[in-house]
Design a protein around this motif. Sequence first.
Motif, PDB file in Angstrom:
ATOM      1  N   THR A   1      35.253  49.990  45.509  1.00 49.36           N
ATOM      2  CA  THR A   1      36.487  50.733  45.768  1.00 49.36           C
ATOM      3  C   THR A   1      37.745  49.888  45.605  1.00 49.36           C
ATOM      4  OG1 THR A   1      36.302  50.254  48.133  1.00 49.36           O
ATOM      5  CG2 THR A   1      35.314  52.321  47.339  1.00 49.36           C
ATOM      6  N   ASP A   2      37.577  48.587  45.384  1.00 51.15           N
ATOM      7  CA  ASP A   2      38.720  47.674  45.325  1.00 51.15           C
ATOM      8  C   ASP A   2      38.733  46.971  43.969  1.00 51.15           C
ATOM      9  OD1 ASP A   2      40.729  45.844  45.678  1.00 51.15           O
ATOM     10  OD2 ASP A   2      39.813  44.824  47.404  1.00 51.15           O
ATOM     11  N   PHE A   3      39.841  47.091  43.251  1.00 53.15           N
ATOM     12  CA  PHE A   3      39.972  46.445  41.943  1.00 53.15           C
ATOM     13  C   PHE A   3      39.817  44.938  42.047  1.00 53.15           C
ATOM     14  CE2 PHE A   3      42.609  44.552  38.538  1.00 53.15           C
ATOM     15  CZ  PHE A   3      41.964  45.099  37.429  1.00 53.15           C
ATOM     16  N   GLU A   4      40.182  44.370  43.190  1.00 52.73           N
ATOM     17  CA  GLU A   4      40.090  42.922  43.377  1.00 52.73           C
ATOM     18  C   GLU A   4      38.722  42.476  43.897  1.00 52.73           C
ATOM     19  OE1 GLU A   4      42.387  40.983  42.320  1.00 52.73           O
ATOM     20  OE2 GLU A   4      43.763  42.608  41.811  1.00 52.73           O
ATOM     21  N   ASP A   5      37.787  43.368  43.999  1.00 53.29           N
ATOM     22  CA  ASP A   5      36.442  43.015  44.454  1.00 53.29           C
ATOM     23  C   ASP A   5      35.883  41.894  43.566  1.00 53.29           C
ATOM     24  OD1 ASP A   5      33.579  42.955  44.887  1.00 53.29           O
ATOM     25  OD2 ASP A   5      33.723  44.963  45.758  1.00 53.29           O
ATOM     26  N   PRO A   6      35.480  40.761  44.142  1.00 53.30           N
ATOM     27  CA  PRO A   6      35.011  39.638  43.311  1.00 53.30           C
ATOM     28  C   PRO A   6      33.766  39.945  42.500  1.00 53.30           C
ATOM     29  CG  PRO A   6      34.563  39.243  45.649  1.00 53.30           C
ATOM     30  CD  PRO A   6      35.453  40.439  45.580  1.00 53.30           C
TER      31      PRO A   6
ATOM     32  N   GLU B   1      34.840  40.799  38.979  1.00 56.60           N
ATOM     33  CA  GLU B   1      35.872  39.903  38.443  1.00 56.60           C
ATOM     34  C   GLU B   1      35.794  39.774  36.929  1.00 56.60           C
ATOM     35  OE1 GLU B   1      37.475  35.278  38.955  1.00 56.60           O
ATOM     36  OE2 GLU B   1      35.689  35.969  40.022  1.00 56.60           O
ATOM     37  N   ILE B   2      34.576  39.664  36.390  1.00 57.83           N
ATOM     38  CA  ILE B   2      34.447  39.448  34.953  1.00 57.83           C
ATOM     39  C   ILE B   2      35.013  40.607  34.152  1.00 57.83           C
ATOM     40  CG2 ILE B   2      32.119  40.458  34.771  1.00 57.83           C
ATOM     41  CD1 ILE B   2      31.519  38.190  32.752  1.00 57.83           C
ATOM     42  N   TYR B   3      35.008  41.804  34.710  1.00 58.58           N
ATOM     43  CA  TYR B   3      35.505  42.979  33.987  1.00 58.58           C
ATOM     44  C   TYR B   3      37.030  43.066  34.003  1.00 58.58           C
ATOM     45  CZ  TYR B   3      30.619  44.301  34.402  1.00 58.58           C
ATOM     46  OH  TYR B   3      29.247  44.312  34.338  1.00 58.58           O
ATOM     47  N   ARG B   4      37.656  42.240  34.794  1.00 55.96           N
ATOM     48  CA  ARG B   4      39.128  42.241  34.818  1.00 55.96           C
ATOM     49  C   ARG B   4      39.711  41.415  33.687  1.00 55.96           C
ATOM     50  NH1 ARG B   4      38.224  41.805  40.575  1.00 55.96           N
ATOM     51  NH2 ARG B   4      38.744  39.582  40.577  1.00 55.96           N
ATOM     52  N   ASN B   5      38.870  40.650  32.990  1.00 56.17           N
ATOM     53  CA  ASN B   5      39.339  39.856  31.854  1.00 56.17           C
ATOM     54  C   ASN B   5      38.425  40.145  30.668  1.00 56.17           C
ATOM     55  OD1 ASN B   5      40.314  38.023  30.040  1.00 56.17           O
ATOM     56  ND2 ASN B   5      39.526  36.218  31.091  1.00 56.17           N
ATOM     57  N   LEU B   6      38.851  41.078  29.830  1.00 53.47           N
ATOM     58  CA  LEU B   6      38.013  41.513  28.717  1.00 53.47           C
ATOM     59  C   LEU B   6      38.418  40.880  27.392  1.00 53.47           C
ATOM     60  CD1 LEU B   6      37.553  45.316  29.562  1.00 53.47           C
ATOM     61  CD2 LEU B   6      36.067  43.391  30.109  1.00 53.47           C
TER      62      LEU B   6
ATOM     63  N   LEU C   1      41.450  48.679  33.872  1.00 50.47           N
ATOM     64  CA  LEU C   1      40.721  47.865  32.899  1.00 50.47           C
ATOM     65  C   LEU C   1      41.168  48.238  31.497  1.00 50.47           C
ATOM     66  CD1 LEU C   1      37.121  48.118  34.385  1.00 50.47           C
ATOM     67  CD2 LEU C   1      38.774  46.283  34.730  1.00 50.47           C
ATOM     68  N   VAL C   2      41.180  47.273  30.610  1.00 53.61           N
ATOM     69  CA  VAL C   2      41.652  47.517  29.246  1.00 53.61           C
ATOM     70  C   VAL C   2      40.627  48.327  28.475  1.00 53.61           C
ATOM     71  CG1 VAL C   2      42.311  46.413  27.081  1.00 53.61           C
ATOM     72  CG2 VAL C   2      42.980  45.381  29.250  1.00 53.61           C
ATOM     73  N   GLY C   3      41.115  49.343  27.735  1.00 54.00           N
ATOM     74  CA  GLY C   3      40.265  50.003  26.743  1.00 54.00           C
ATOM     75  C   GLY C   3      39.409  51.143  27.242  1.00 54.00           C
ATOM     76  N   PHE C   4      39.844  51.865  28.286  1.00 49.85           N
ATOM     77  CA  PHE C   4      39.006  52.956  28.792  1.00 49.85           C
ATOM     78  C   PHE C   4      38.641  53.976  27.711  1.00 49.85           C
ATOM     79  CE2 PHE C   4      38.092  57.046  30.695  1.00 49.85           C
ATOM     80  CZ  PHE C   4      37.180  56.723  31.685  1.00 49.85           C
ATOM     81  N   PRO C   5      39.561  54.381  26.812  1.00 50.10           N
ATOM     82  CA  PRO C   5      39.174  55.359  25.788  1.00 50.10           C
ATOM     83  C   PRO C   5      38.023  54.892  24.893  1.00 50.10           C
ATOM     84  CG  PRO C   5      41.560  55.153  25.907  1.00 50.10           C
ATOM     85  CD  PRO C   5      40.983  54.033  26.738  1.00 50.10           C
ATOM     86  N   ILE C   6      37.799  53.569  24.854  1.00 46.86           N
ATOM     87  CA  ILE C   6      36.712  53.046  24.019  1.00 46.86           C
ATOM     88  C   ILE C   6      35.417  52.941  24.816  1.00 46.86           C
ATOM     89  CG2 ILE C   6      35.921  51.043  22.697  1.00 46.86           C
ATOM     90  CD1 ILE C   6      38.851  50.525  21.970  1.00 46.86           C
ATOM     91  N   HIS C   7      35.487  52.278  25.969  1.00 43.50           N
ATOM     92  CA  HIS C   7      34.228  52.071  26.708  1.00 43.50           C
ATOM     93  C   HIS C   7      33.824  53.281  27.540  1.00 43.50           C
ATOM     94  CE1 HIS C   7      36.466  51.407  30.445  1.00 43.50           C
ATOM     95  NE2 HIS C   7      37.131  50.402  29.896  1.00 43.50           N
ATOM     96  N   ARG C   8      34.750  54.203  27.791  1.00 43.26           N
ATOM     97  CA  ARG C   8      34.461  55.445  28.480  1.00 43.26           C
ATOM     98  C   ARG C   8      33.734  55.240  29.808  1.00 43.26           C
ATOM     99  NH1 ARG C   8      38.044  58.508  27.089  1.00 43.26           N
ATOM    100  NH2 ARG C   8      36.879  60.186  28.089  1.00 43.26           N
TER     101      ARG C   8
END
Length: 283
Positions: free
Chosen positions: A19-24, A27-32, A100-107
């Motif tokens: 539920t938290d974007f900062e959840d560790p 973390e890897i998904y915050r830098n694509l 997160l970057v690219g939602f229209p692509i990774h859906r």
Amino acid sequence: MALESALCLDPVMQSVTVTDFEDPRIEIYRNLKDRELAGSMGRFIVEGRGNLLVLLQRSAYQPESILLSPRTYASIETELKALKPRCPVYVADRPIFDRLVGFPIHRGCLAACAREDVDDPLELARRALAKEQAPRLIVLEGLANLDNVGLIFRNAMAFGVRAILLCSKTCDPLYRKAIRTSMGGSLCVPFARAKSFPEMLSGLQTLGYEVLAFHPSADSVSIESLRSGQIGPTALLFGTEGPGLTESALAAASQQVRIDMEPGVDSLNVGVAAGIGLSLLRS
């Protein structure tokens, strides 16, 4: 961390709501950014439901975690339970995915994987020979377009290529766009990068491979004159669009071949050419 360990070892696939974007844990998904993932982190990201299923069903790579939107999780839950991924499966609401970057692509479907140790190209060639008499390999020189590399891996997966060998300048098959274009082919077909391209070409011939350089020249041999049942281990060599193969690569090949086309057409897209060549020379 204890929760993740329990999830990885549990034979029954479970999901954990984030539920938290900062959840560790995510973390890897915050830098694509592919370059940073590949470099300091030694990771890559798989996007989309189709590629996730290829990863779980056919690939030697194992996901370290999976991140899904609720809608994607609901649509794929039955398959996930059958495949039993041995990693955490996180489910995050749309507001998190929107950041997160690219939602229209990774859906709303992502998986993080660790890169494997780098293989030696000639070792991959030896392994292919140990498994069959006339394996087909692909060799790429100077391909910098991710779409073309992805398409070649897609063709390789379809036509039973045992390995793809890359020069130092060919782009990374595990970048997200290449994986998407390959339809998961770059997750399935082994590949390795040569430290010395000339030495690799020479080494392939020493192992008994015929290196066929695809070159649209009137002096090249028509590929239709070759019969797949009459040639042994073969490495199909392709260069980048435009300049094509370097003179040194052409000189190092066993022979130069062309795909016959209508008059006035000088070349094909390299991914298309690879598909035609593999189909005609399928062992």
